[in-house]
Design a protein around this motif. Structure first.
Motif, PDB file in Angstrom:
ATOM      1  N   CYS A  48       0.831  33.273  81.586  1.00 36.53           N
ATOM      2  CA  CYS A  48       1.079  33.640  80.079  1.00 36.53           C
ATOM      3  C   CYS A  48      -0.320  34.101  79.909  1.00 36.53           C
ATOM      4  O   CYS A  48      -0.326  35.081  79.016  1.00 36.53           O
ATOM      5  CB  CYS A  48       1.250  32.200  79.455  1.00 36.53           C
ATOM      6  SG  CYS A  48       2.860  31.787  79.450  1.00 36.53           S
ATOM      7  N   GLN A  49      -1.393  33.651  80.490  1.00 32.05           N
ATOM      8  CA  GLN A  49      -2.563  34.170  79.990  1.00 32.05           C
ATOM      9  C   GLN A  49      -2.936  35.412  80.494  1.00 32.05           C
ATOM     10  O   GLN A  49      -3.456  36.406  79.912  1.00 32.05           O
ATOM     11  CB  GLN A  49      -3.917  33.185  80.585  1.00 32.05           C
ATOM     12  CG  GLN A  49      -4.048  32.021  80.129  1.00 32.05           C
ATOM     13  CD  GLN A  49      -5.088  30.903  80.605  1.00 32.05           C
ATOM     14  OE1 GLN A  49      -4.796  30.566  81.724  1.00 32.05           O
ATOM     15  NE2 GLN A  49      -6.340  30.578  79.843  1.00 32.05           N
ATOM     16  N   ARG A  81      -0.687  37.875  78.599  1.00 31.53           N
ATOM     17  CA  ARG A  81      -1.223  37.733  77.220  1.00 31.53           C
ATOM     18  C   ARG A  81      -2.127  39.118  77.404  1.00 31.53           C
ATOM     19  O   ARG A  81      -2.403  39.832  76.455  1.00 31.53           O
ATOM     20  CB  ARG A  81      -1.563  36.581  76.702  1.00 31.53           C
ATOM     21  CG  ARG A  81      -2.102  36.742  75.157  1.00 31.53           C
ATOM     22  CD  ARG A  81      -2.292  35.216  74.495  1.00 31.53           C
ATOM     23  NE  ARG A  81      -3.108  34.246  75.582  1.00 31.53           N
ATOM     24  CZ  ARG A  81      -2.533  33.281  75.812  1.00 31.53           C
ATOM     25  NH1 ARG A  81      -1.200  32.955  75.659  1.00 31.53           N
ATOM     26  NH2 ARG A  81      -2.945  32.306  76.824  1.00 31.53           N
ATOM     27  N   GLU A  83      -9.378  35.684  78.535  1.00 34.23           N
ATOM     28  CA  GLU A  83      -8.106  35.564  79.238  1.00 34.23           C
ATOM     29  C   GLU A  83      -8.588  35.270  80.851  1.00 34.23           C
ATOM     30  O   GLU A  83      -7.361  34.897  81.502  1.00 34.23           O
ATOM     31  CB  GLU A  83      -7.121  36.390  79.066  1.00 34.23           C
ATOM     32  CG  GLU A  83      -6.471  36.707  77.552  1.00 34.23           C
ATOM     33  CD  GLU A  83      -5.981  35.443  77.173  1.00 34.23           C
ATOM     34  OE1 GLU A  83      -5.686  34.312  77.718  1.00 34.23           O
ATOM     35  OE2 GLU A  83      -5.721  35.525  75.826  1.00 34.23           O
TER      36      GLU A  83
END
Length: 108
Positions: A18-19, A22, A67
């Motif tokens: 997800c990081q 994103r 991130e």
């Protein structure tokens, strides 16, 4: 609630994935990553290779660093940026392969 064993095994990878997703979910950041796929670069070199204006570029580099996708190392007065996350490299290669296939389909 019972989670299927396969999903339970994958759970440990979801947050890091997800990081990266994103961090990559912006066209300017993708452009920066494309440029960095060809080697480490300074802010000046990134500005030249992407045509992203310096204030926007700095903001997007900050997101990519936050991130955990890129890292910067100081060389004198300059900071040289590189991709630090192997998953990001793999995803960029996947994108390149996908666009290469599509490009070949359109030229056939």
């Amino acid at each position: 609630m019972v989670i299927a064993p396969e999903v339970a095994k994958l759970k440990q990878y979801l947050l890091p994935s997800c990081q990266v997703l994103r961090g990559m979910s912006n066209s300017d950041r993708l452009s920066l990553l494309c440029s960095l796929m060809h080697g480490d670069k300074t802010v000046t070199e990134l500005c030249e290779s992407t045509n992203i204006q310096q204030p926007t570029l700095s903001q997007q580099l900050s997101v990519l660093k936050k991130e955990g996708i890129i890292t910067g190392s100081r060389e004198g007065i300059f900071i040289r940026y590189s991709i630090a996350n192997p998953l990001a490299v793999s995803m960029m290669k996947l994108l390149y392969a996908n666009y290469q296939i599509r490009s070949e389909e359109h030229t056939s």
